[in-house]
Design a protein around this motif. Structure first.
Motif, short mmCIF file in Angstrom:
data_model
loop_
_atom_site.label_atom_id
_atom_site.label_comp_id
_atom_site.label_asym_id
_atom_site.label_seq_id
_atom_site.Cartn_x
_atom_site.Cartn_y
_atom_site.Cartn_z
N THR A 38 78.04 -25.88 -63.29
CA THR A 38 79.18 -25.37 -62.83
C THR A 38 80.39 -25.75 -63.60
OG1 THR A 38 78.20 -25.45 -60.50
CG2 THR A 38 80.71 -25.10 -60.61
N GLN A 39 80.59 -26.75 -63.77
CA GLN A 39 81.63 -27.37 -64.62
C GLN A 39 81.66 -26.73 -66.19
OE1 GLN A 39 82.24 -31.66 -64.80
NE2 GLN A 39 84.32 -31.32 -64.24
N ARG A 40 80.41 -26.55 -66.65
CA ARG A 40 80.36 -26.20 -68.17
C ARG A 40 80.48 -24.95 -68.25
NH1 ARG A 40 74.79 -26.90 -70.41
NH2 ARG A 40 75.03 -28.76 -69.06
N THR A 41 79.80 -23.93 -67.38
CA THR A 41 79.78 -22.49 -67.56
C THR A 41 81.10 -21.87 -66.64
OG1 THR A 41 78.63 -22.26 -65.48
CG2 THR A 41 77.42 -22.37 -67.41
N GLY A 42 81.81 -22.45 -65.88
CA GLY A 42 82.77 -21.99 -64.90
C GLY A 42 82.31 -20.93 -64.18
N LEU A 65 80.65 -16.34 -58.72
CA LEU A 65 81.74 -16.94 -58.29
C LEU A 65 82.48 -17.73 -59.66
CD1 LEU A 65 80.52 -18.70 -55.18
CD2 LEU A 65 81.83 -16.54 -55.18
N GLN A 66 83.44 -17.26 -60.10
CA GLN A 66 84.22 -17.79 -61.07
C GLN A 66 85.18 -18.91 -60.71
OE1 GLN A 66 86.33 -14.24 -62.88
NE2 GLN A 66 84.53 -13.71 -64.15
N VAL A 67 84.91 -20.01 -61.25
CA VAL A 67 85.54 -21.29 -60.78
C VAL A 67 87.05 -21.22 -61.16
CG1 VAL A 67 85.87 -23.66 -61.12
CG2 VAL A 67 83.40 -22.54 -61.06
N ARG A 68 87.91 -21.48 -60.25
CA ARG A 68 89.45 -21.54 -60.65
C ARG A 68 89.83 -23.16 -60.73
NH1 ARG A 68 89.37 -17.15 -62.27
NH2 ARG A 68 90.61 -15.50 -61.49
N ASP A 69 89.58 -23.82 -59.65
CA ASP A 69 89.46 -25.25 -59.87
C ASP A 69 88.46 -26.00 -58.84
OD1 ASP A 69 91.13 -25.97 -57.50
OD2 ASP A 69 92.61 -25.23 -58.16
N ILE A 70 88.24 -27.23 -59.13
CA ILE A 70 87.28 -28.15 -58.43
C ILE A 70 88.15 -29.28 -57.86
CG2 ILE A 70 85.07 -29.55 -58.47
CD1 ILE A 70 84.22 -27.74 -60.76
N LEU A 80 85.45 -29.29 -53.21
CA LEU A 80 86.06 -28.05 -52.73
C LEU A 80 86.09 -27.26 -54.19
CD1 LEU A 80 87.79 -26.12 -50.67
CD2 LEU A 80 89.70 -27.76 -51.16
N ILE A 81 85.85 -26.04 -53.92
CA ILE A 81 85.61 -25.13 -55.39
C ILE A 81 86.43 -23.91 -55.05
CG2 ILE A 81 84.37 -24.35 -57.02
CD1 ILE A 81 82.20 -26.42 -56.82
N ARG A 82 87.49 -23.61 -55.58
CA ARG A 82 88.50 -22.54 -55.40
C ARG A 82 87.94 -21.58 -56.61
NH1 ARG A 82 93.44 -23.13 -52.51
NH2 ARG A 82 94.43 -22.22 -54.22
N VAL A 83 87.53 -20.44 -56.02
CA VAL A 83 86.99 -19.65 -56.87
C VAL A 83 87.72 -17.91 -56.93
CG1 VAL A 83 84.66 -20.37 -56.53
CG2 VAL A 83 85.22 -18.41 -55.34
N GLU B 102 92.16 -33.25 -58.05
CA GLU B 102 91.27 -31.92 -58.87
C GLU B 102 90.60 -32.77 -59.90
OE1 GLU B 102 93.81 -28.96 -60.18
OE2 GLU B 102 92.41 -28.44 -61.80
N LEU B 103 89.38 -32.37 -60.14
CA LEU B 103 88.47 -32.55 -61.37
C LEU B 103 88.64 -32.14 -62.53
CD1 LEU B 103 85.14 -33.13 -59.54
CD2 LEU B 103 86.55 -34.79 -60.38
N ASN B 104 88.89 -32.78 -63.64
CA ASN B 104 89.14 -32.30 -64.82
C ASN B 104 88.04 -32.01 -65.82
OD1 ASN B 104 91.83 -32.19 -64.62
ND2 ASN B 104 91.84 -34.54 -65.01
N ALA B 105 87.77 -31.36 -66.70
CA ALA B 105 86.52 -30.94 -67.46
C ALA B 105 86.19 -32.29 -68.15
CB ALA B 105 86.84 -30.06 -68.46
N ASP B 106 86.84 -33.40 -68.48
CA ASP B 106 86.45 -34.64 -69.14
C ASP B 106 85.79 -35.57 -68.07
OD1 ASP B 106 88.74 -35.52 -67.72
OD2 ASP B 106 89.82 -36.07 -69.50
N GLY B 107 85.89 -35.32 -66.94
CA GLY B 107 85.26 -36.20 -65.82
C GLY B 107 86.26 -36.97 -64.97
N THR B 108 87.71 -37.08 -65.54
CA THR B 108 88.78 -37.60 -64.88
C THR B 108 89.10 -36.76 -63.56
OG1 THR B 108 90.29 -36.55 -66.10
CG2 THR B 108 89.26 -38.99 -66.87
#
Lengths: 135, 135
Positions: A38-42, A65-70, A80-83, B102-108
């Protein structure tokens, strides 16, 4: 930041919320692999408990579902994944949200949303057994 | 309308959403007993997995969640409970929502909300071990 996958047998619940309307669309589970995808592909990838495998939301329906933020909660065991959802609904029953029924005090449920798509048009090529999840 | 408690070992996830702002505040789990208590009293009662017992949200803090409505998803194994939250935040870390990072792409992770209450003022009389959940 470690996600507490081990706390719930390798899976954490992921709430999917529409970033534009704030409507809660569905809840799925993720293991470490589906979270990483999910994180890698968005695009949201769950782990299906019933089929015991990785399951990309929209793989058959196109309703990705296109990821806006996690976001992650205080004890790091829920997401909580906002999409931005592609298509007119995430639910295999034909609704925008899987939470289309309200529970009444007497134990019955009432449909509170209008259908936004015809389920058979999206899932027509699948067999009935596959329809049990909002793929 | 049967809730599929048995599917997840007796517990279903319950998403708590602010009825006025649509903000997702937290996620907890419910067994059949805590769900019945929630429905009967109109105030959210969870089942604590870590303490293995019924847990009324706000029992120590006073931050009770008043139920506005309860929705159920298509396969009846997740709940969406829309509430009016008493107090300025549900999270024991002092935030309005438990999803304050919020989770960042680098894991932080990055804190994306302001504190709305001082945790020590709410939970001062409790021992540190009890602080691990947003009671």
């Amino acid at each position: 930041m470690e996600i507490a996958f081990e706390k719930s047998g390798g899976l954490v619940p992921a709430i999917i919320q529409d970033d534009a309307s704030s409507e809660v669309l569905m809840l799925g589970f993720m293991n470490a692999e589906s979270f990483a995808l999910t994180q890698r592909t968005g695009e949201v990838v769950f782990f299906s408990r019933s089929r015991n495998k990785i399951w990309k939301k929209g793989e058959s329906s196109g309703h990705v579902l296109q990821v806006r933020d996690i976001r992650i909660d205080c004890d790091a065991d829920a997401l909580l994944i906002r999409v931005h959802p592609l298509g007119s609904g995430v639910c295999h029953e034909g609704y925008r949200s899987c939470f289309y029924r309200e529970l009444n005090a007497d134990g019955t449920a009432a449909v509170i949303a209008d259908r936004t798509l015809a389920p058979e048009s999206v899932y027509a090529t699948e067999n009935p057994a596959a329809k049990k999840e909002s793929r």
